[in-house]
Design a protein around this motif. Structure first.
Motif, short mmCIF file in Angstrom:
data_model
loop_
_atom_site.label_atom_id
_atom_site.label_comp_id
_atom_site.label_asym_id
_atom_site.label_seq_id
_atom_site.Cartn_x
_atom_site.Cartn_y
_atom_site.Cartn_z
N LYS A 84 0.82 -1.30 0.00
CA LYS A 84 0.13 -0.03 0.00
C LYS A 84 1.01 1.45 0.02
CE LYS A 84 -3.46 -0.27 3.25
NZ LYS A 84 -4.11 -0.86 4.28
N ALA A 85 0.58 2.47 -0.59
CA ALA A 85 1.13 3.73 -0.51
C ALA A 85 1.12 4.19 0.93
CB ALA A 85 0.56 4.72 -1.59
N VAL A 86 2.08 4.78 1.34
CA VAL A 86 2.24 5.23 2.50
C VAL A 86 1.68 6.61 2.94
CG1 VAL A 86 4.12 6.03 4.41
CG2 VAL A 86 4.72 4.04 2.78
N LYS A 87 0.64 6.39 3.77
CA LYS A 87 -0.16 7.75 4.12
C LYS A 87 0.20 7.87 5.73
CE LYS A 87 -3.26 7.87 0.42
NZ LYS A 87 -4.46 7.24 0.27
N PRO A 88 0.21 9.05 6.37
CA PRO A 88 0.45 9.13 7.66
C PRO A 88 -0.63 8.30 8.62
CG PRO A 88 0.44 11.32 6.78
CD PRO A 88 0.28 10.40 5.74
N GLY A 89 -0.21 7.35 9.34
CA GLY A 89 -1.30 6.61 10.21
C GLY A 89 -1.87 5.38 9.49
N ARG A 90 -1.58 5.23 8.15
CA ARG A 90 -2.35 4.15 7.45
C ARG A 90 -1.65 2.72 7.85
NH1 ARG A 90 -2.69 3.50 0.78
NH2 ARG A 90 -4.45 2.43 0.63
N LYS A 91 -2.27 1.78 8.08
CA LYS A 91 -1.64 0.45 8.20
C LYS A 91 -1.02 0.15 6.86
CE LYS A 91 -4.90 -0.89 11.67
NZ LYS A 91 -6.19 -1.87 12.23
N VAL A 92 0.19 0.01 6.82
CA VAL A 92 0.88 -0.54 5.68
C VAL A 92 1.66 -1.62 5.67
CG1 VAL A 92 0.83 1.83 4.38
CG2 VAL A 92 2.94 0.96 6.17
N GLY A 93 1.56 -2.42 7.00
CA GLY A 93 2.41 -3.66 6.99
C GLY A 93 2.35 -3.95 8.66
N HIS A 94 3.05 -5.12 9.01
CA HIS A 94 3.08 -5.43 10.19
C HIS A 94 4.28 -6.36 10.56
CE1 HIS A 94 1.00 -9.30 9.16
NE2 HIS A 94 1.62 -9.91 10.11
N VAL A 95 4.99 -6.72 11.43
CA VAL A 95 6.15 -7.64 11.65
C VAL A 95 5.66 -8.36 12.97
CG1 VAL A 95 7.85 -5.83 10.97
CG2 VAL A 95 7.18 -5.94 13.34
N THR A 96 6.21 -9.62 13.10
CA THR A 96 5.89 -10.24 14.28
C THR A 96 7.12 -10.92 14.51
OG1 THR A 96 3.86 -10.90 13.54
CG2 THR A 96 4.64 -12.60 15.04
N ALA A 97 7.39 -11.16 16.08
CA ALA A 97 8.50 -11.78 16.42
C ALA A 97 8.01 -12.70 17.37
CB ALA A 97 9.55 -10.76 17.43
N VAL A 98 8.70 -13.87 17.62
CA VAL A 98 8.33 -14.85 18.42
C VAL A 98 9.81 -15.23 19.28
CG1 VAL A 98 6.51 -15.86 17.08
CG2 VAL A 98 8.78 -16.98 16.86
N GLY A 99 9.30 -16.17 20.49
CA GLY A 99 10.58 -16.56 21.35
C GLY A 99 9.94 -16.63 22.85
N HIS A 100 11.08 -16.95 23.78
CA HIS A 100 10.43 -17.48 24.96
C HIS A 100 10.83 -16.32 25.94
CE1 HIS A 100 10.43 -21.79 24.11
NE2 HIS A 100 11.03 -21.58 23.27
N ASP A 101 11.38 -15.17 25.84
CA ASP A 101 11.54 -14.06 26.40
C ASP A 101 10.72 -13.06 26.05
OD1 ASP A 101 12.91 -12.78 28.88
OD2 ASP A 101 13.61 -11.53 27.20
N LEU A 102 9.75 -12.54 26.77
CA LEU A 102 8.59 -11.54 26.30
C LEU A 102 9.33 -10.26 25.99
CD1 LEU A 102 6.09 -10.59 25.39
CD2 LEU A 102 5.24 -10.13 27.70
N GLU A 103 10.38 -9.79 26.87
CA GLU A 103 10.95 -8.50 26.95
C GLU A 103 11.79 -8.62 25.64
OE1 GLU A 103 13.85 -6.17 29.60
OE2 GLU A 103 12.24 -7.16 30.96
#
Ligand code: ADP
Length: 378
Positions: free
Chosen positions: A340-359
């Motif tokens: 998607k074209a970037v506009k302020p505040g628009r949802k344009v993607g997401h990232v996900t991390a997984v693992g054992h230590d929440l912090e």
């Protein structure tokens, strides 16, 4: 071969990122999707070759995108109920169907039904004039029954004067108590056309300015009794309302240890994006399995924690140019860009991390999202 001769398994209405993310499990399952897209290059039209460009409010456009697909499902909740009924009359299975979907389209209908079912909700009333809200009491939250999203159509009001404008524009509103909540939770279930149900771990969703900014799965330190209650509510709603596909129940966890339903979404939901990288079966895969009446997959997390951070439009306008820096900094954080074209505040993607230590998981996910959004680590 012309498009009409191709046998599609599922027609998806709406070309946003949710439809886009359905295409990956569709490929794996060998399901052929067709799409009604708002424009030739919208997010899902970039990845679903068999698309028709048109409007979800136009029955002819809907018919032409659906073709002879036996099953119709949705990227959003905005298809008018009369059009859904016309598709059903023409022999297509709309999943979810119009009788279920109305509860995600109209917040007044939803509040009435959930109250009948004994599902815990904030105190609420239907109002047509400021005096009704005076009687209800301030401070309050007023909402348009239809058409709101991402906090648009929701106002906190302190006095009757704050109501003049929204009431004269809408004619009627939903008013709710201002819930003193500790945090927001989301309980998701997949319900198949066969009636089979799989529920997902309850997650914490953090909002900034009415927009989801990040999700922690499972919700940290959630009282097991409240978690069980939230799961039970989601199952009850899916069964009683006859939802087929994914259902998300957005909840408030109150300061006095209750869970109250905020709203419903009958489709894959932002609070379930973590499942792509964090669960045995993603919400997108289970949505497709459910609407096709196929057996559902396990919702079990693959790792102890998953943190999903939305990439909202920021100072970086060319996300692809930032991809390398984000991947170099956090190679194990999974990036999902929506084209998607970037506009302020628009949802344009997401990232996900997984693992054992929440912090550590949260730090990595936030760093990757910040690099994509603003070109600098947070
Ligand atoms: P939308 O349909 O735009 O997502 P919501 O009904 O989810 O609207 O409301 C958006 C946000 O407003 C919620 O995530 C929550 O933070 C806040 N909110 C909504 N209803 C209430 C309420 N009754 N009390 C307190 N905060 C609320």
């Amino acid at each position: 071969m012309t498009r009409e001769q191709v046998q599609h398994d599922v027609a998806v209405i709406g070309g946003g990122q949710l439809a886009r993310m359905m295409q990956q499990p569709a490929i794996a399952l060998g399901l052929r999707l067709s799409l009604l897209a708002e424009g030739p290059d919208v997010s899902a039209a970039q990845v679903i070759g068999d698309h028709v460009v048109g409007s979800h409010t136009d029955l002819d456009d809907l018919r032409s995108a659906v073709g002879d697909a036996p099953v119709v499902t949705f990227d959003h909740e905005h298809v008018p109920p009369e059009h859904l009924r016309a598709l059903v009359a023409a022999g297509h299975a709309c999943r979810p169907g119009p009788e279920a979907l109305i509860h995600a389209q109209d917040k007044l209908v939803m509040r009435r039904r959930l109250t009948e079912l004994g599902v815990p909700c904030p105190r609420w009333a239907h109002v047509t004039e400021p005096a009704d809200v005076e009687r209800f009491g301030f401070p309050a939250v007023v909402k348009t029954a239809r058409g709101g999203y991402d906090g648009k159509g929701v106002w906190r009001v302190e006095s009757a004067a704050d109501l003049d404008e929204p009431l004269s524009a809408e004619g009627e509103l939903l008013v709710e108590e201002l819930v003193p909540f500790r945090r927001e939770l989301s309980a998701q279930v997949a319900r198949s056309a066969t009636g089979e149900i799989v529920d997902y771990p309850v997650v914490e969703s953090r909002q900034v300015d009415g927009v989801c900014s990040e999700v922690i799965a499972p919700a940290p330190n959630l009282d097991p009794a409240l978690e069980a209650k939230a799961r039970r509510i989601a199952r009850t709603v899916a069964e009683e309302l006859g939802v087929v596909g994914m259902l998300a129940v957005e909840l408030f966890e109150t300061d006095d240890d209750r869970v109250l339903v905020n709203e419903l979404a009958m489709r894959p939901h932002n609070t379930g994006h973590w499942t792509i990288d964090g669960a045995v079966t993603s919400q997108f895969e289970n949505h497709l399995r459910a609407v096709c009446g196929l057996p559902l997959g396990s919702s079990t997390p693959r790792q102890r924690w998953a943190v999903m951070v939305n990439v909202l439009g920021g100072s970086v306008t060319d996300l692809a140019a930032q991809r390398e820096a984000a991947l170099a900094a956090e190679p194990d954080v999974k990036i999902h860009l929506y084209g998607k074209a970037v506009k302020p505040g628009r949802k344009v993607g997401h990232v996900t991390a997984v693992g054992h230590d929440l912090e550590d998981v949260a730090r990595r996910a936030r760093r990757s999202a910040a690099l994509l959004r603003d070109g600098v680590a947070s």
